[in-house]
Design a protein around this motif. Sequence first.
Motif, mmCIF file in Angstrom:
data_model
loop_
_atom_site.group_PDB
_atom_site.id
_atom_site.type_symbol
_atom_site.label_atom_id
_atom_site.label_comp_id
_atom_site.label_asym_id
_atom_site.label_seq_id
_atom_site.Cartn_x
_atom_site.Cartn_y
_atom_site.Cartn_z
ATOM 1 N N ASN A 185 35.142 30.241 37.892
ATOM 2 C CA ASN A 185 34.529 31.528 38.218
ATOM 3 C C ASN A 185 35.566 32.486 38.784
ATOM 4 O OD1 ASN A 185 31.679 30.851 37.716
ATOM 5 N ND2 ASN A 185 32.035 29.360 39.337
ATOM 6 N N SER A 225 32.924 40.269 31.043
ATOM 7 C CA SER A 225 32.904 39.585 32.336
ATOM 8 C C SER A 225 32.624 40.593 33.450
ATOM 9 C CB SER A 225 34.241 38.888 32.598
ATOM 10 O OG SER A 225 35.240 39.851 32.856
ATOM 11 N N VAL A 234 26.158 39.384 32.685
ATOM 12 C CA VAL A 234 27.258 39.230 31.721
ATOM 13 C C VAL A 234 26.718 39.322 30.293
ATOM 14 C CG1 VAL A 234 28.912 37.558 30.780
ATOM 15 C CG2 VAL A 234 28.829 37.978 33.246
#
Length: 161
Positions: A113, A39, A33
């Motif tokens: 997440n 992302s 990342v």
Amino acid sequence: MKPTFLIGFMGSGKSTIAKLLADDFVDLDTVIVEKIGMSISDFFEQFGEAKFRELETETLKSVSTTHQIISTGGGIVMSEENRQFLKDADVNVVYLEGDFDKLYARILADKENIRPIAISRTREELFDIYQHRADLYDAVATHKICVTDKTPEEIVKEIQL
């Protein structure tokens, strides 16, 4: 001491266990990342899984010589090159194996997440992925720990034995 790679399906606790094992652990997904500046789910959407796997392989190899504890992404074993690297390198590969139903519950409960592989899939599709990957994790693991119904501290003690 040889580097230790933590592998396993999403929700198995790889990042949590890595944090408990070492202050200077590496989370492979975090490194990626930082490298891509977006992302992983955005990267998947824009460039696809194949491009992500290439980047993952490059990152896997680069961190293996600099850190002792490395938490990998759940799909690390999808690349033949990664599997070969993990088998051939002088490293410990700890497979954190868990019961699918419990892992699935963790995935659904985890609001922090975002997992690109899980977002658009049904429970049955994720189970198929889990079953396919289980054999791949087994093939590269030097150690296997069942994480179902264990605390992170209990898992860490098993790894440290």
